[in-house]
Write an enzyme that holds these catalytic residues in place. Structure first.
Site, mmCIF file in Angstrom:
data_model
loop_
_atom_site.group_PDB
_atom_site.id
_atom_site.type_symbol
_atom_site.label_atom_id
_atom_site.label_comp_id
_atom_site.label_asym_id
_atom_site.label_seq_id
_atom_site.Cartn_x
_atom_site.Cartn_y
_atom_site.Cartn_z
ATOM 1 N N MET A 343 39.314 5.426 -29.724
ATOM 2 C CA MET A 343 39.395 5.877 -28.341
ATOM 3 C C MET A 343 37.976 6.237 -27.926
ATOM 4 S SD MET A 343 41.047 6.355 -25.607
ATOM 5 C CE MET A 343 42.757 6.210 -26.128
ATOM 6 N N ASP A 344 37.462 5.538 -26.924
ATOM 7 C CA ASP A 344 36.094 5.778 -26.455
ATOM 8 C C ASP A 344 36.057 6.926 -25.456
ATOM 9 O OD1 ASP A 344 35.235 3.713 -28.003
ATOM 10 O OD2 ASP A 344 34.981 2.270 -26.366
ATOM 11 N N ASN A 374 38.169 -4.281 -29.353
ATOM 12 C CA ASN A 374 37.464 -4.916 -28.230
ATOM 13 C C ASN A 374 37.387 -6.426 -28.403
ATOM 14 O OD1 ASN A 374 37.026 -2.341 -27.255
ATOM 15 N ND2 ASN A 374 34.884 -2.250 -27.890
ATOM 16 N N GLY A 549 20.034 -8.326 -25.048
ATOM 17 C CA GLY A 549 20.304 -7.636 -23.794
ATOM 18 C C GLY A 549 19.877 -8.457 -22.590
ATOM 19 N N GLY A 552 18.464 -12.055 -22.958
ATOM 20 C CA GLY A 552 19.272 -13.170 -23.432
ATOM 21 C C GLY A 552 19.542 -13.113 -24.911
ATOM 22 N N THR A 575 28.017 -0.993 -23.087
ATOM 23 C CA THR A 575 28.735 -0.642 -24.317
ATOM 24 C C THR A 575 29.425 -1.837 -24.966
ATOM 25 O OG1 THR A 575 29.139 1.567 -23.444
ATOM 26 C CG2 THR A 575 30.488 0.863 -25.305
ATOM 27 N N ASP A 579 30.537 -7.100 -28.017
ATOM 28 C CA ASP A 579 31.902 -7.535 -28.313
ATOM 29 C C ASP A 579 32.348 -8.653 -27.386
ATOM 30 O OD1 ASP A 579 32.043 -5.589 -30.309
ATOM 31 O OD2 ASP A 579 32.753 -4.069 -28.898
ATOM 32 N N GLY A 614 32.999 1.095 -19.618
ATOM 33 C CA GLY A 614 33.829 0.959 -20.796
ATOM 34 C C GLY A 614 33.672 -0.375 -21.482
#
Length: 635
Positions: A343-344, A374, A549, A552, A575, A579, A614
């Site tokens: 649980m984030d 995720n 990021g 690329g 975040t 994923d 999220g």
């Protein structure tokens, strides 16, 4: 009541009444004959020629005999009752299980003085042996015309219904169809015959391991679970009761109808159709119409009225629900995800705090997360056949995470509830510029040990990729990578900053996907990103993809060293970007796209994910990503 009274009530002469009741009415119009017979019936006169000749009086009762449980024939019985009532008769119902019992029930009906018996044949009953006792057995019905005698006046071929159902599935592109029926049921042979006929017609070779004849509800559900481990994409159910069990098992494991599996049933009235969500597609064998036709023909025989010389065929009809669709495009292979589920707790701040600094949070959110969950959700939303193996606590957070997996179409067969530990948590600090830092409490994730992988080894059958994050117990990471390497399953491994992966493990990894910080942990030193990727490749990783990021990513494999630009999206929360990238990469590769196309596809999936808060809530679906197809295909 005499003939003169009947003549007055019918408005005809006494001679006309006499000719009608003695079946010598060839010169009398149909309307007049029916009017006389109706008066005869209403007033209980002796209307039927054979009873008059034999000196017997009609009882006004008809027998109806069915094999097995009357519950299975409720529609058929209802139709027969309607036909009897329409002609002023009462009906006596009885059932039988075998030939001996059928003869006994038939004799009982005769002793009760019924005017005739409508008999439902099955393959195990020889009508001639039963009917030899009396002439009162006027007609019979059968599920298959080939087993009917000359006295069969109506039939519905169950094999035709099964054939129609299979051909409907084939029309949607299904070729591997599991059949679920009841063992020892008198219709099972017809069910299999129709199933095989449809497959042969379309040049599809039937497979023995796709036919399941079950003994009870538990056996049905075990068979459904067995099917989900194979390559079948659809279920043919003998009746609605079996369909209920199929729905129950698939829903329990997060498999969607009809996205993951299509279902079609053959109708009966043992289960109300409005309980199916989504609505079940059925082939209606029209048992009510069959019952009506059989009883109507029996009455025509008893009353000496004309009847058809040929048996009446009651054709099945297709009633479309929404439980059948195109097979999910998954090339028959699975994407297994082994990883954490948390649980984030997302805490928004102006910037990431430094040592001793105290900041005021602008916003706090609680959202489902964890790299395993995720990646499973990310793959499922993009159309992948995702299975997750992981551990949740038996608390409120665990229930919320489990529901999130199910709602997103992730198979949860490998999810274990650990009641002695809480669900894992991740406290995520998100800066205004989108950068983040994470503090984790592993909780139930610590119970994801090799023994649980062994317990769920069947989930790996036909798997093409296994996504592994190293924030779970290290022994489980090593065991899973080794198992996949030995079984030809390609691994996509996301390392963490906590551990250096040793060379003997790296050489078993097919895709190693670190970010820039994780790369620094794996290869320490002042080398460039490209040089560090070379080192990991030389250590044995088949493909090294470094995510950078907003800059690329970089690919190193035996064929190329290539930089890829990032998709141009404004970052709100980074975040779940990693994923999103990995799950999209796995899905596109599973659809037989090349590595360059898959990276471009994954880059846009990651770019869309950073535009929202999220991890799981930010993961994109296929329709949203397709909007940018011209861009990622042109890269």
């Amino acid at each position: 009541m005499n003939i003169e009274d009947i003549a007055k009530l019918a408005g005809v002469s006494k001679s006309t009444v006499s000719r009608v009741i003695n079946n010598k009415d060839s010169s009398i119009t149909k309307e007049t004959r029916e009017r006389v017979l109706q008066v005869v019936k209403e007033y209980g006169f002796k209307p039927y020629h054979r009873y008059i000749q034999n000196g017997n009086s009609p009882s006004g009762y008809l027998g109806l005999m069915v094999p097995g449980s009357t519950k299975d024939f409720s529609d058929y019985i209802s139709g027969a009752q309607a036909a009897a009532s329409a002609e002023g008769y009462s009906m006596v119902l009885c059932s039988f299980q075998d030939r001996r019992e059928a003869e006994k029930r038939f004799d009982n009906l005769l002793n009760r003085g019924v005017d005739g018996v409508a008999f439902y044949l099955d393959r195990k009953i020889d009508l001639e042996n039963v009917s030899a006792a009396s002439e009162k057995l006027a007609c019979a019905a059968s599920s298959n015309c080939s087993v009917s005698s000359d006295q069969c006046v109506a039939y519905c071929a169950f094999s035709s219904a099964a054939r129609m159902a299979v051909e409907h599935l084939i029309g949607f592109g299904h070729k591997e169809i599991a059949l679920l029926g009841w063992r020892d049921h008198f219709l099972a042979e017809d069910l299999i015959a129709g199933y095989n006929e449809a497959l042969y017609k379309h040049h599809i070779l039937p497979q023995k391991d796709t036919i399941f004849l079950c003994e009870n509800a538990k056996h049905v559900m075990d068979c459904v679970r067995q099917v989900t481990y194979g390559t079948s994409t659809a279920f043919l159910c003998q009746d609605a009761q079996i369909a209920v069990y199929v729905y129950r098992v698939l829903n329990r494991h997060g498999l969607r109808i009809p996205k993951d599996y299509s279902i079609i049933g053959v109708s009966d009235s043992s289960v109300p159709m409005d309980i199916f969500e989504p609505g079940l597609t059925i082939v209606d064998i029209q048992l009510r119409e069959l019952g009506y036709a059989v009883m109507e023909s029996l009455i025509l025989e008893i009353e000496g009225r004309a009847k058809s010389a040929k048996p009446k065929s009651i054709p099945p009809r297709l009633l479309q629900g929404v439980s059948v669709d195109l097979p999910l495009k998954k090339n028959g292979r699975r994407i297994i995800v082994v990883g954490s589920m948390n649980m984030d707790v997302i805490i928004h701040l102006a910037h990431i705090p430094t040592s001793g600094e105290s900041l005021h949070s602008q916003r706090i959110l609680n959202l489902p997360g964890g790299k395993g969950a995720n990646q499973g959700v990310g793959a499922a939303r993009l159309g992948g056949n995702a299975y997750v193996i992981g551990c949740l606590g038996g608390d409120q957070e665990g229930r919320l995470l489990y529901n999130s997996l199910v709602e997103n179409g992730v198979s949860t067969e490998g999810v274990h509830i650990i009641h002695k530990k809480p669900t894992g948590k991740a406290y995520i600090l998100v800066a205004k510029n989108g950068e983040s830092t994470i503090v984790r409490s592993h909780g139930a994730n610590d119970e994801l040990r090799p023994a649980l992988i062994e317990t769920n080894i069947s989930c790996f059958k036909d798997a093409q990729f296994c996504l592994i994050s190293t924030e779970i117990p290290w022994e489980t990471v090593v065991y899973t990578i080794d198992f996949c390497h030995k079984n030809g399953i390609k691994t996509i491994v996301k390392p963490t900053v906590q551990r250096v992966i040793p060379p003997e493990v790296i050489k078993q990894i097919f895709y190693l996907v670190p970010n820039e910080k994780e790369l620094e942990v794996q290869v320490k030193g002042m080398q460039s990103i490209e040089e560090k990727a070379d080192i990991l490749y030389d250590a044995g990783a088949k493909n090294v993809i470094v995510t950078l990021g907003e800059n690329g990513c970089y690919l190193r494999n035996c064929e190329m060293k290539k930089h890829f630009s990032a998709a141009n999206f404004h970052a709100v929360d980074t975040t779940g970007a990693g994923d999103a990238f990995i799950s999209a990469l796995a899905v596109y590769l599973s659809e037989e796209h090349d590595i360059v196309s898959a990276i471009q596809f994954a880059t846009y999936a990651a770019g869309l994910s950073v535009t929202r808060d999220g991890a799981q809530p930010a993961l994109t679906d296929r329709s949203a990503l397709e909007i940018y197809s011209n861009e990622y295909n042109a890269c």
